[in-house]
Write an enzyme that holds these catalytic residues in place. Structure first.
Site, PDB file in Angstrom:
ATOM      1  N   GLU A  26      35.676  47.883  35.191  1.00  0.00           N
ATOM      2  CA  GLU A  26      34.837  46.756  35.599  1.00  0.00           C
ATOM      3  C   GLU A  26      33.718  47.251  36.516  1.00  0.00           C
ATOM      4  O   GLU A  26      33.924  48.128  37.347  1.00  0.00           O
ATOM      5  CB  GLU A  26      35.719  45.735  36.319  1.00  0.00           C
ATOM      6  CG  GLU A  26      34.997  44.479  36.765  1.00  0.00           C
ATOM      7  CD  GLU A  26      35.907  43.509  37.497  1.00  0.00           C
ATOM      8  OE1 GLU A  26      35.533  42.337  37.623  1.00  0.00           O
ATOM      9  OE2 GLU A  26      37.001  43.927  37.951  1.00  0.00           O
ATOM     10  N   LYS A  97      33.991  36.862  32.492  1.00  0.00           N
ATOM     11  CA  LYS A  97      35.217  36.751  33.279  1.00  0.00           C
ATOM     12  C   LYS A  97      35.515  35.296  33.619  1.00  0.00           C
ATOM     13  O   LYS A  97      34.686  34.595  34.196  1.00  0.00           O
ATOM     14  CB  LYS A  97      35.067  37.571  34.559  1.00  0.00           C
ATOM     15  CG  LYS A  97      36.333  37.709  35.379  1.00  0.00           C
ATOM     16  CD  LYS A  97      36.094  38.681  36.527  1.00  0.00           C
ATOM     17  CE  LYS A  97      37.348  39.019  37.287  1.00  0.00           C
ATOM     18  NZ  LYS A  97      37.092  40.036  38.331  1.00  0.00           N
ATOM     19  N   CYS A 130      40.141  42.180  34.861  1.00  0.00           N
ATOM     20  CA  CYS A 130      40.778  42.256  36.174  1.00  0.00           C
ATOM     21  C   CYS A 130      41.632  41.037  36.524  1.00  0.00           C
ATOM     22  O   CYS A 130      42.712  40.847  35.986  1.00  0.00           O
ATOM     23  CB  CYS A 130      39.719  42.527  37.233  1.00  0.00           C
ATOM     24  SG  CYS A 130      40.391  43.161  38.797  1.00  0.00           S
TER      25      CYS A 130
END
Length: 205
Positions: A26, A97, A130
């Site tokens: 990321e 995300k 994540c």
């Protein structure tokens, strides 16, 4: 940015191994620079960074997930976005995300679309980023969409739980969904590394 470094690493890895897919962590290219997020953000796929990455994937003839980029959406909002590029240099997909880790991750907005793609002859791949792994519904939805492997670009260090937090969650997501989880984290000194591949039985392979 680390675009040049990514290009060098990708070339070395491709030269040493006959790999189908390369994944980077990321925010690998721009870094976790939330203060300058708006200045660094580009449209995807028309921005210069994505265009350069498309050329790189074509030159190396490889599937590429270059971590995440700072995207300026067509709605004017900012997103932390993972992109997928084919060995032909074609832009395949982007995933925004869904769960930015608040309050650390600002000013990026949460995305709303799940993303899977197929590598012919290999399988169907799902993408999360994540902190998305904290919420079981995200991975579960991708598996319902046919994903056999979950790719997870990550930026995490010990201040955010580190290995004690990340690996158990990755194992749980893999085991409960009977899918592979590939977690690619930033190395020291900014992250705490310890990237891992977890198989559908929860084993670290």
């Amino acid at each position: 940015t680390n675009l040049g470094k990514l290009s060098v690493y990708a070339g070395i890895i491709k030269g040493l191994r006959n790999v189908d897919l390369l994944v980077f962590p990321e925010v690998f290219i721009h870094g976790p620079d939330s203060l300058n997020f708006e200045k660094l953000a580009e449209p995807i796929p028309s921005g210069p960074t994505t265009q350069a990455l498309m050329k790189l994937a074509k030159d190396l003839k490889i599937w590429l997930i270059p971590g995440t980029l700072m995207e300026k959406g067509e709605d004017g909002k900012l997103y932390n976005t993972a992109i997928v590029i084919s060995p032909e240099g074609k832009f395949v997909a982007k995933y925004r995300k869904m769960f930015p880790a608040r309050p650390v991750e600002t000013p990026d907005e949460p995305g709303s679309n799940f993303v899977v793609f197929d590598i012919p002859g290999k399988g169907r791949i799902g993408v999360i980023i994540c902190y998305d792994a904290t919420f079981p519904e995200v991975t579960r939805t991708l598996v319902w969409m046919g994903a056999e492997v979950i790719i997870k670009p990550t930026f995490q260090d010990d201040s955010e739980g580190g290995e004690a937090w990340r690996t158990p969650i990755n194992i749980t997501r893999a085991l409960e969904n009977q899918a592979y989880v590939v977690d690619c984290n930033v190395s020291a000194p900014m992250g705490n590394g310890l990237s891992a591949i977890i198989d559908p039985e929860g084993r670290v392979v």
